[in-house]
Design an enzyme around this catalytic site. Structure first.
Site, PDB file in Angstrom:
ATOM      1  N   CYS A  54       0.818  -1.218   0.000  1.00 18.26           N
ATOM      2  CA  CYS A  54       0.000   0.000   0.000  1.00 18.26           C
ATOM      3  C   CYS A  54       0.847   1.261   0.000  1.00 18.26           C
ATOM      4  CB  CYS A  54      -0.943  -0.009   1.198  1.00 18.26           C
ATOM      5  SG  CYS A  54      -2.037   1.434   1.222  1.00 18.26           S
ATOM      6  N   ARG A  77      -0.081   4.645   2.957  1.00 19.54           N
ATOM      7  CA  ARG A  77       0.050   4.379   4.386  1.00 19.54           C
ATOM      8  C   ARG A  77       0.310   5.589   5.276  1.00 19.54           C
ATOM      9  NH1 ARG A  77       4.233  -0.357   4.678  1.00 19.54           N
ATOM     10  NH2 ARG A  77       4.647  -0.045   2.452  1.00 19.54           N
ATOM     11  N   TRP A 121      -9.258   5.967  -0.518  1.00 15.89           N
ATOM     12  CA  TRP A 121      -9.742   6.526  -1.768  1.00 15.89           C
ATOM     13  C   TRP A 121      -8.868   5.983  -2.879  1.00 15.89           C
ATOM     14  CZ3 TRP A 121      -8.370   9.827   2.369  1.00 15.89           C
ATOM     15  CH2 TRP A 121      -7.024  10.234   2.373  1.00 15.89           C
ATOM     16  N   GLU A 180      -4.988   3.282 -10.551  1.00 17.05           N
ATOM     17  CA  GLU A 180      -5.691   2.006 -10.334  1.00 17.05           C
ATOM     18  C   GLU A 180      -6.840   1.884 -11.325  1.00 17.05           C
ATOM     19  OE1 GLU A 180      -6.252   0.684  -6.093  1.00 17.05           O
ATOM     20  OE2 GLU A 180      -5.843   2.800  -5.738  1.00 17.05           O
TER      21      GLU A 180
HETATM   22  C1  HEM Z   1      -6.286   6.403   1.852  1.00 19.57           C
HETATM   23  C2  HEM Z   1      -6.054   6.158   0.591  1.00 19.57           C
HETATM   24  C3  HEM Z   1      -5.385   4.922   0.078  1.00 19.57           C
HETATM   25  C4  HEM Z   1      -4.702   4.881  -1.090  1.00 19.57           C
HETATM   26  C5  HEM Z   1      -4.489   6.023  -2.066  1.00 19.57           C
HETATM   27  C6  HEM Z   1      -4.223   3.535  -1.236  1.00 19.57           C
HETATM   28  C7  HEM Z   1      -3.494   3.107  -2.333  1.00 19.57           C
HETATM   29  C8  HEM Z   1      -3.227   1.773  -2.590  1.00 19.57           C
HETATM   30  C9  HEM Z   1      -2.787   1.266  -3.851  1.00 19.57           C
HETATM   31  C10 HEM Z   1      -2.525   2.095  -5.109  1.00 19.57           C
HETATM   32  C11 HEM Z   1      -2.651  -0.072  -3.730  1.00 19.57           C
HETATM   33  C12 HEM Z   1      -2.236  -1.067  -4.831  1.00 19.57           C
HETATM   34  C13 HEM Z   1      -3.514  -1.593  -5.415  1.00 19.57           C
HETATM   35  C14 HEM Z   1      -3.305  -2.418  -6.644  1.00 19.57           C
HETATM   36  O1  HEM Z   1      -2.304  -2.231  -7.362  1.00 19.57           O
HETATM   37  O2  HEM Z   1      -4.181  -3.280  -6.901  1.00 19.57           O
HETATM   38  C15 HEM Z   1      -3.002  -0.411  -2.368  1.00 19.57           C
HETATM   39  C16 HEM Z   1      -2.962  -1.687  -1.865  1.00 19.57           C
HETATM   40  C17 HEM Z   1      -3.391  -2.003  -0.591  1.00 19.57           C
HETATM   41  N1  HEM Z   1      -3.859  -1.129   0.366  1.00 19.57           N
HETATM   42 FE1  HEM Z   1      -4.043   0.867   0.225  1.00 19.57          FE
HETATM   43  N2  HEM Z   1      -4.600   2.799  -0.156  1.00 19.57           N
HETATM   44  C18 HEM Z   1      -5.337   3.591   0.671  1.00 19.57           C
HETATM   45  C19 HEM Z   1      -5.960   3.198   1.849  1.00 19.57           C
HETATM   46  C20 HEM Z   1      -5.881   1.936   2.404  1.00 19.57           C
HETATM   47  C21 HEM Z   1      -6.545   1.540   3.629  1.00 19.57           C
HETATM   48  C22 HEM Z   1      -7.472   2.410   4.450  1.00 19.57           C
HETATM   49  C23 HEM Z   1      -6.177   0.246   3.853  1.00 19.57           C
HETATM   50  C24 HEM Z   1      -6.562  -0.671   4.992  1.00 19.57           C
HETATM   51  C25 HEM Z   1      -6.990  -0.224   6.168  1.00 19.57           C
HETATM   52  C26 HEM Z   1      -5.307  -0.165   2.777  1.00 19.57           C
HETATM   53  C27 HEM Z   1      -4.741  -1.408   2.649  1.00 19.57           C
HETATM   54  C28 HEM Z   1      -4.202  -1.885   1.476  1.00 19.57           C
HETATM   55  C29 HEM Z   1      -3.915  -3.270   1.238  1.00 19.57           C
HETATM   56  C30 HEM Z   1      -4.129  -4.419   2.203  1.00 19.57           C
HETATM   57  C31 HEM Z   1      -3.414  -3.356  -0.061  1.00 19.57           C
HETATM   58  C32 HEM Z   1      -2.973  -4.643  -0.808  1.00 19.57           C
HETATM   59  C33 HEM Z   1      -4.161  -5.218  -1.544  1.00 19.57           C
HETATM   60  C34 HEM Z   1      -3.847  -6.557  -2.152  1.00 19.57           C
HETATM   61  O3  HEM Z   1      -2.934  -7.262  -1.673  1.00 19.57           O
HETATM   62  O4  HEM Z   1      -4.531  -6.912  -3.129  1.00 19.57           O
HETATM   63  N3  HEM Z   1      -5.141   0.899   1.931  1.00 19.57           N
HETATM   64  N4  HEM Z   1      -3.346   0.730  -1.701  1.00 19.57           N
END
Ligand code: HEM
Ligand code: HEM
Lengths: 367, 367
Positions: free
Chosen positions: B70, B73, B241, B246
């Protein structure tokens, strides 16, 4: 002579290599056995052994085929191999290098080639080139910041210590620096007529030419070590042709290299106040179009990243047919621009080391 | 009750977690010891233990902070955590999910949130959501090819088997499917007014709107497992968000997803006969500008990849100040567009697993 641990190891590596090499070249088991006996004797007497031209040639090609970072491997079997192991003087080596440049350049129709010089001796010492690439731009630290290629800063300083003086432009071609065992490094400029350069303009944005960007035509890596069957060729410069993004999305674009995106964005009158205008992405695309079109116009071989990825897919298919696993380094294979538009992005690669291969080695001026 | 191997393991995980959690929350050693004794007793009596709200909240936040993939973070500590562990009926769960959607949506000013339902019981069984994301488009195999989102093909079929019928457009919102222990899956449509969608147009290319592209506003991952201190929350949908790429560089662009690059290139009248015209790269940039601008216009939070990378750099700095190592998965952290223009591309990350974290788990309909 006694068989020491290191010569045992060498014999093992030689045996592995000769086994695969002779099989791929369609030689008989008998030929293989005879040759291995010969190698064993030579190792026992001298501590090392000498590749036949055929072994050298096929080894250099296999090393290309095995390099996990290279997207251009479809053409591995067409590598031209020059055997310059007999060279012992700096002048002779210099001439061989210029010949390599001229052969590879071929008036723009670039030919992949490698020139192999004498291998490292038993004590590990070897002739070495100080250059990272045979043709490369100098980089200077000045009061108004870095001029030229920041990746050349240290080598440029060494050249200056050896008495070289660059013109101080952003695109000064560095001299060749050859180091023979126990001798002072030998420095000499590449003849001007051997150096192919392309001025970068944009087919639809005339102002582009005012940026004064250019790049050299042939990437000839000269600081890697070629290892074949346990023998280390520390001086074995090789070249392919450029993939456009190497120039347009890294050398000219990286903030700590030539950093041309802001200047390109300015002539395109993009909104640089906002990240989300994607001005960097827009400028990057046009800079890369400019590179590809300018090379094409100049008649110098170059490949775009989409075509290169397709060629790599072909390579993968061909290797499968041959029953060989393709190893790869995903992080290096994906192009640094629109990577998800290529198939490479969407599959994993095993980054296992297979030999023969090309290896990084410590810069000789850092000893 | 005897302490079995698995409860020993659970106690160890709990001890690790409570140790870090209580330290980060500034609690005393005495509070920690008391709580650990309590947990030990509960595990001895019931085979499991129950997090206090505070432990749940901080654990969900740490799990975000620890997720190597992510880029978002920086904001880990602002996650809103809803505790719905008391829910036992499908209707109750459904209402809680709709409440999550409404809270997160917040008329476009998206708020990161997670809703945590009852943890898996000792035998590993748990309530589960069948959806990959709470809001997601259906995908249909038809005689004229796939319609809609190919990544939803299997789940869409399952919904149809449960009696659901989609309109058959490229953008049908899938229903929620909730599975309780031993019960038939419960399927229900999300109320229309809870679903925020953005029609994608381009600020400078009016023909863009004719493509009829849209995307939903909030990504709410609903198939991952949240693990805190050895407790597995298999139903804990969370949202942030979107980062623009994506949608614009993957969902809408990938050849095996919505594959819109050729259509975009056509309205832009690009030369699609030649790879080296970089028509894909050009179309990709404009598609991504369209996504960012359209979300902005609609007042729905979204971040571009340059800003997200800067925020991630801030996160790295803050973590360093806190004395915590940042782990990361380079291949996931680099944006799928112009990756080399971000600092992430130019440094290595250690892909070590730190807990608490979010984990992939087998889809419940594949058992
Ligand atoms: C606040 C804005 C956030 C942005 C801009 C963001 C952005 C991203 C992006 C770009 C990815 C890669 C997704 C992909 O390539 O398929 C990702 C993955 C991930 N994010 Fe975030 N994220 C946010 C919030 C969160 C929150 C709130 C959580 C959990 C509480 C979180 C947990 C994760 C996890 C677990 C993954 C890995 C998903 C997977 O393994 O398929 N993210 N995030
Ligand atoms: C024929 C055209 C060729 C193309 C288009 C090509 C393309 C590339 C590209 C794009 C890279 C990554 C460079 C970077 O990101 O810095 C690479 C790496 C590499 N290529 Fe090729 N290549 C070609 C020919 C060759 C040849 C002839 C050899 C050797 C005989 C070779 C050996 C390598 C090696 C060893 C690397 C890794 C360099 C390193 O570790 O720094 N390539 N190639």
């Amino acid at each position: 002579m006694m068989i020491s641990n290191s010569t045992m190891l060498l014999l093992e590596e030689a045996t592995d290599y000769i086994g695969i090499c002779y099989e791929e070249l369609g030689k008989s088991d008998y030929q293989k056995e005879v040759r291995l006996l010969e190698i064993k004797k030579e190792i026992e007497h001298t501590g090392t052994y000498t590749h036949s031209f055929e072994e050298l040639e096929h080894g250099a090609r296999m090393a290309w085929r095995n390099n996990n970072r290279c997207i251009g491997r479809l053409f591995w079997n067409s590598l031209t191999v020059f055997d310059e192991r007999h060279q012992t003087t700096a002048e002779g080596i210099f001439d061989a290098l210029v010949q390599h440049i001229d052969f590879a350049g071929n008036n723009g129709k670039i030919r992949p080639a490698i020139t192999v010089f004498r291998a490292a001796q038993e004590n590990g010492e070897s002739m070495r080139l100080w250059n990272h690439q045979l043709i490369r731009y100098a980089g200077y630290e000045t009061a108004r910041g870095i001029v030229g290629d920041s990746s050349s800063l240290e080598f440029t300083k060494r050249c200056q210590e050896l008495g070289w003086e660059g013109a101080g432009t952003a695109f000064d071609i560095l001299p060749l620096v050859i180091q023979l065992r126990g001798e002072e490094p030998f420095l000499k400029e590449i003849p001007r007529q051997s150096i192919m350069e392309v001025e970068i303009g944009h087919p639809e944005i005339p102002e582009f030419s005012q940026l004064g960007i250019k790049w050299y035509g042939i990437p000839i890596i000269s600081d890697m070590m070629l290892e074949i069957g346990g023998i280390e060729y520390k001086m074995a410069p090789f070249n392919g042709w450029y993939m456009g993004t190497e120039i347009g999305a890294r050398n000219l674009a990286d903030e700590d290299r030539y950093n041309f995106l802001p200047a390109v964005a300015e002539i395109m009158e993009l909104n640089m106040q906002s990240n989300r205008s994607l001005w960097k992405d827009k400028a990057l695309v046009e800079l890369n179009i400019a590179v590809l079109e300018s090379f094409q116009e100049a008649g110098v071989t170059i490949v775009d990243h989409h075509t290169a990825a397709k060629q790599f897919k072909n390579f993968e298919k061909k290797e499968e047919v041959e029953g060989r696993d393709v190893t790869g380094n995903w992080a290096w294979l994906i192009p640094p621009m629109s990577p998800a538009t290529t198939h490479i992005f969407h599959k994993p690669y095993k980054n296992d080391l297979v030999k023969p291969n090309y290896f990084h080695q410590k810069a000789p001026y850092q000893f």
